[in-house]
Every structure is written in structure tokens, then in C-alpha cells.
Design an enzyme around this catalytic site. Sequence first.
Site, PDB file in Angstrom:
ATOM      1  N   VAL A 160      34.954  33.322  42.345  1.00  0.00           N
ATOM      2  CA  VAL A 160      35.949  32.636  43.160  1.00  0.00           C
ATOM      3  C   VAL A 160      37.116  32.170  42.284  1.00  0.00           C
ATOM      4  O   VAL A 160      38.279  32.303  42.662  1.00  0.00           O
ATOM      5  CB  VAL A 160      35.320  31.459  43.947  1.00  0.00           C
ATOM      6  CG1 VAL A 160      36.379  30.684  44.716  1.00  0.00           C
ATOM      7  CG2 VAL A 160      34.257  31.976  44.911  1.00  0.00           C
ATOM      8  N   CYS A 161      36.816  31.641  41.107  1.00  0.00           N
ATOM      9  CA  CYS A 161      37.880  31.167  40.199  1.00  0.00           C
ATOM     10  C   CYS A 161      38.778  32.324  39.769  1.00  0.00           C
ATOM     11  O   CYS A 161      40.001  32.186  39.712  1.00  0.00           O
ATOM     12  CB  CYS A 161      37.271  30.511  38.965  1.00  0.00           C
ATOM     13  SG  CYS A 161      36.242  29.080  39.337  1.00  0.00           S
ATOM     14  N   SER A 162      38.165  33.451  39.488  1.00  0.00           N
ATOM     15  CA  SER A 162      38.911  34.641  39.102  1.00  0.00           C
ATOM     16  C   SER A 162      39.821  35.091  40.246  1.00  0.00           C
ATOM     17  O   SER A 162      41.017  35.342  40.043  1.00  0.00           O
ATOM     18  CB  SER A 162      37.920  35.753  38.723  1.00  0.00           C
ATOM     19  OG  SER A 162      38.585  36.926  38.392  1.00  0.00           O
TER      20      SER A 162
END
Length: 166
Positions: A60-62
Site C-alpha cells: 500500500v505504501c509503495s
Amino acid sequence: MPKQTTFKQEPVTLLGEEQKAGNNAPDFTVLANDLSEKTLADYEGKVKLISVVPSLDTGVCSEQTRRFNEEAASLDNVSVLTISMDLPFAQKRWCGANGIENVETLSDHRSADFGEKYGVLIEELRLLARSIFVVDENNKITYVEYVSEVSDHPDYDAVLEHLKSK
């Protein structure tokens, strides 16, 4: 901030002060990828989109960082900053491997100064909770989103609409 923030459906404790639209943005010190210190003053006169993620090396962060990297090209006078607890070396490697050129990654690993001042430091994990802050040219916070489940995506459309309405 939400009354209850969760990480993988488990409650976590966020340390620091909750920020709200209308507040003066607290100054902070983080590290750039070259280990130089960066503060709010380094972005004076620009709108700041601050995208906060636990770690760039997660799905998700990516995706969140890639999305804002793509959108940054169409945003005038906006500095797009991604802040995480990742080491500056890891951030630099990740950006190079993923072609990230429109987002500046910054590390809060040394002192968690940003995390505490913006109320996003997860006490149990020493990671930052997923959140979005927009700070105007005068360092007033104009938009805040504390994502209630850390592994969920933020509301990209809402923050982008807010930026484009400025």
C-alpha cells in the site's frame, strides 16, 4: 485523529498531537536521502502535500507513493513529500528502483520528530501511521486525513481535489 486507529485490525496508540485543518503546521526535522536535515522552512512559499507511510517496502505504501509521484507532474507550486521511518539509504534505493522522480522521500527514523508533532507515531511499532497533510504557502494546514486502518489507502481523490481547488 480517529478515536481508534488500527494496524491489521488491532488497536494501536498514536503518540503526539492531533493536527486539524486551520492549525499552524508544526515545524519538524527529518532526513533527506543524502542525510541532510530538512525542515518545513526548506519548502517555504510552496504548498506541501505530505504523504505519510509506515514503510515504502510494503504494497500500500509503495502504491501510495507511486500514485502521488504520477499526480505531482500536474500540480503547480506543490512539493510532494513522502515521510516514513525507513532509513534514508533504503528510501533512495526504493526511489531509484521504482523511477520515483517527482516525490521527495524523507526519513523520520532518527528522532520521530515529525511523527510526534503530527500525531502519527505508532507507539507499539515505532512506525508512522498512514496519513495525509496539505500545508499551504503560509504553513497553515488546509487538509488532514488520518487513515483509520493503517493498511488501507488514503482518499486520493479527496486530497487531489483539494489541491487542485487551491
